[in-house]
Design an enzyme around this catalytic site. Structure first.
Site, PDB file in Angstrom:
ATOM      1  N   ARG A  60       0.812  -1.224  -0.210  1.00 32.91           N
ATOM      2  CA  ARG A  60      -0.253  -0.097  -0.102  1.00 32.91           C
ATOM      3  C   ARG A  60       0.694   1.281   0.207  1.00 32.91           C
ATOM      4  O   ARG A  60       0.599   2.270  -0.444  1.00 32.91           O
ATOM      5  CB  ARG A  60      -0.960   0.019   1.282  1.00 32.91           C
ATOM      6  N   LYS A 167       1.972 -20.142   5.032  1.00 28.12           N
ATOM      7  CA  LYS A 167       1.141 -20.706   6.097  1.00 28.12           C
ATOM      8  C   LYS A 167       0.750 -19.553   7.166  1.00 28.12           C
ATOM      9  O   LYS A 167       1.364 -18.531   7.010  1.00 28.12           O
ATOM     10  CB  LYS A 167       2.004 -21.912   6.655  1.00 28.12           C
ATOM     11  N   ASP A 196       6.006 -24.419   2.767  1.00 21.13           N
ATOM     12  CA  ASP A 196       6.475 -24.627   4.195  1.00 21.13           C
ATOM     13  C   ASP A 196       8.086 -24.422   4.377  1.00 21.13           C
ATOM     14  O   ASP A 196       8.751 -25.310   3.809  1.00 21.13           O
ATOM     15  CB  ASP A 196       6.060 -25.837   4.866  1.00 21.13           C
ATOM     16  N   HIS A 197       8.660 -23.355   4.850  1.00 27.37           N
ATOM     17  CA  HIS A 197      10.157 -23.291   4.758  1.00 27.37           C
ATOM     18  C   HIS A 197      10.904 -24.414   5.384  1.00 27.37           C
ATOM     19  O   HIS A 197      11.928 -24.600   5.151  1.00 27.37           O
ATOM     20  CB  HIS A 197      10.577 -21.922   5.052  1.00 27.37           C
ATOM     21  N   LYS A 201      14.876 -26.709   4.351  1.00 29.44           N
ATOM     22  CA  LYS A 201      16.016 -26.899   5.026  1.00 29.44           C
ATOM     23  C   LYS A 201      16.919 -28.111   4.625  1.00 29.44           C
ATOM     24  O   LYS A 201      16.235 -28.994   4.051  1.00 29.44           O
ATOM     25  CB  LYS A 201      15.836 -26.804   6.384  1.00 29.44           C
ATOM     26  N   ASP A 254       0.556 -22.837  15.089  1.00 28.45           N
ATOM     27  CA  ASP A 254       1.537 -22.296  14.758  1.00 28.45           C
ATOM     28  C   ASP A 254       2.799 -23.272  14.107  1.00 28.45           C
ATOM     29  O   ASP A 254       3.319 -22.701  12.958  1.00 28.45           O
ATOM     30  CB  ASP A 254       1.981 -21.266  15.628  1.00 28.45           C
ATOM     31  N   HIS A 259       4.728 -27.085  10.161  1.00 29.64           N
ATOM     32  CA  HIS A 259       6.187 -27.429   9.890  1.00 29.64           C
ATOM     33  C   HIS A 259       6.422 -29.070  10.686  1.00 29.64           C
ATOM     34  O   HIS A 259       7.092 -29.693   9.895  1.00 29.64           O
ATOM     35  CB  HIS A 259       7.133 -26.460  10.911  1.00 29.64           C
ATOM     36  N   LYS A 359       7.823 -21.840  23.111  1.00 29.06           N
ATOM     37  CA  LYS A 359       8.607 -20.569  23.279  1.00 29.06           C
ATOM     38  C   LYS A 359       9.316 -20.474  24.629  1.00 29.06           C
ATOM     39  O   LYS A 359       9.043 -21.028  25.646  1.00 29.06           O
ATOM     40  CB  LYS A 359       7.507 -19.383  23.060  1.00 29.06           C
TER      41      LYS A 359
END
Length: 505
Positions: A60, A167, A196-197, A201, A254, A259, A359
């Protein structure tokens, strides 16, 4: 017989990117600045992009091409990993950077984008090939796809058109299906690349090479020899300013739904008949469909939710999740999730797959630990050996370790565990490409092997949705683990019931 595509290679040996343009929606966002542009620049450094490559950014914010180039240069300089910034390479690369401002919900954006792509095709000789990358809020995916469709951008004149989406692919099974319907109104399944990174890998890709390229291990890859598997994705940081988003997502949604279940499917899949996208993804999808959905009465014993509380780390007080900016003081969000998955097929019947993500853990680490069954009878009275353990390290350092027992030097027969280690950096003496480099090349060359398919998305939601529904209707005594620890006690008890313990990475 179809003509072979010179830019594709079914064995993924050397990928030549065809002339094309990449359009990034959300070009002013973090993902573009931290990952996408540095990855494209790395590919330019290594001369893996075609001479006429172009990238068109859109968001934007009003900006000229020159201002956009300057902003992207600053981002690449800041976030480039494992390489020196080369001003000469950048100068040439920047000639192919363009910018179009506009709102995703405004049809004017797409007409302006179409005009710019037509001009870029002539200037850069892209052949009309375009990869659209939606680095936007997930709520805008369907809007952007519809806008591209209405403007006639979903189908090129003689060139290919592909759409990459990040995702999450929906927030449950129903919304994932709604998104599929909306995307398929304008794009075919073959045009869709759900990224999906984790699958990009090197260590995750190397699971396939390790298993199917080495006859030493493949015969052992089953319930007869493997006792259990642990998959860990731990982060030492908190929500880092993303409290409002994370409050709605949580660790299970998440990390595990996408993943880590993709990693699990790669570890446990059957060998495909050939190494090509459809065959490999068929096997991963079949494995995900084989995961046993948990019944409501079994969830408490097979799934643990956690939330971190405040603690003193390194002499500094850190807040609990409920004390983070943008988070409700009574939030029931899981910042830690651990699940015991069981796979109902002949290869894995009875073998638990323990998957955890959290986390504010003691360290940042992602790995897969495959524990083999102990010997049926010990020959040594003073045997201190432990079962063999194979560890596939995904981050921070990619590599593989094999732990086995050896005689300790000296008198007697005292055994001691030792490790053989393989590290990508030291073994190959070359820079390991980032996951986004690998996946961008694959999308531009039309190889969907490492991308997620719709049936895989739905199978993943089927595996976790009963847990999410149960947790949404349960009140927990949060917080139930301190920041800087390995999670709630209930997660340890989940493994203890099967005679297992979490490995400390």
């Amino acid at each position: 017989m179809a003509e072979a595509n010179p830019f594709q290679d079914p064995q993924r040996f050397e990928r030549r990117v065809p002339p094309c343009a990449v359009v990034i929606f959300g070009a002013n966002g973090d993902l573009t600045k931290r990952k996408l542009l540095p990855s494209l620049y790395h590919l330019a450094i290594e001369r893996r992009l075609p001479q006429g490559f172009a990238m068109v950014g859109t968001s934007r914010t009003a900006m000229s091409d020159e201002a956009f180039r300057a902003k992207m240069e600053a981002s690449v300089r800041e976030f480039l990993e494992n390489s020196e910034f080369d001003a000469a390479v950048w100068q040439e690369f920047a000639k192919g950077l363009f910018y179009v401002s506009g709102d995703v919900s405004d049809d004017a954006l797409y007409s302006n984008l179409k005009a710019r792509l037509d001009a870029v095709a002539l200037e850069r000789q892209t052949g009309g090939n375009v990869l659209f990358y939606l680095s936007t809020q997930p709520s805008q995916y369907a809007t952007a796809a519809a806008g591209l469709g209405r403007a006639g951008l979903a189908n090129g004149n003689g060139g290919w058109r592909r759409l990459v989406i990040e995702k999450p692919f929906g927030h449950d099974q129903s919304s994932a299906r709604d998104l599929e319907v909306a995307l398929h109104e304008h794009f075919t399944e073959e045009q869709l690349y759900r990224i999906d990174h984790y699958l990009g890998k090197e260590t995750v890709q190397n699971i396939l090479a390790f298993r199917f390229g080495n006859p030493i291990f493949e015969p052992l890859w089953n319930r007869q020899y493997i006792d259990h598997v642990q998959i860990t994705a731990a982060e030492s940081i908190g929500v880092e300013g993303r409290g409002a988003y994370y409050q709605e997502a949580g660790a299970l949604r998440d990390m595990i739904q996408n993943h880590l279940l993709q990693v699990l499917s790669t570890v446990a899949m059957e060998p495909s008949a050939v190494f090509e996208p459809t065959a490999v993804r068929d096997e991963r999808a079949k494995l995900l469909r084989s995961i046993r959905p948990l019944k409501p009465e079994d969830i408490a014993a097979h799934a643990v939710a956690g939330q971190y509380g405040p603690a003193a780390l390194g002499g500094k007080e850190v807040p609990g999740f409920r004390g983070e900016a943008g988070v409700n003081a009574a939030a029931m969000t899981d910042t830690y999730a651990a699940v015991t998955f069981l796979v109902d097929n002949w290869r894995w019947a009875g073998v638990p797959f323990y998957v955890r993500s959290g986390k504010r853990m003691p360290k940042r680490v992602t790995d897969i630990a495959i524990r083999f069954r102990p010997v049926p009878h010990s020959l040594f009275a003073t045997d201190t050996a432990r079962p063999n353990l194979l560890i596939l390290r995904i981050q921070p350092e990619e590599g593989i370790s094999l732990r086995f027992s050896s005689k300790q030097p000296g008198p007697g027969m005292k055994l001691r565990p030792v490790s053989m280690d393989f590290n990508y950096g030291s073994s190959f003496g070359m820079r390991t490409p980032t996951a986004y480099e690998t996946l961008l090349v694959d999308a531009m060359t039309g190889d969907a092997t490492l991308y997620t398919r719709q049936d895989m998305v739905e199978a993943s939601w089927r595996a976790v949705e009963p847990i999410l529904n149960h947790w949404n209707n349960t009140t927990y005594n949060f917080p139930n683990y301190d920041a800087g620890t390995w999670g709630p006690k209930a997660a340890d008890e989940m493994l203890e019931r099967r005679g297992h313990v979490w490995r400390v990475p």
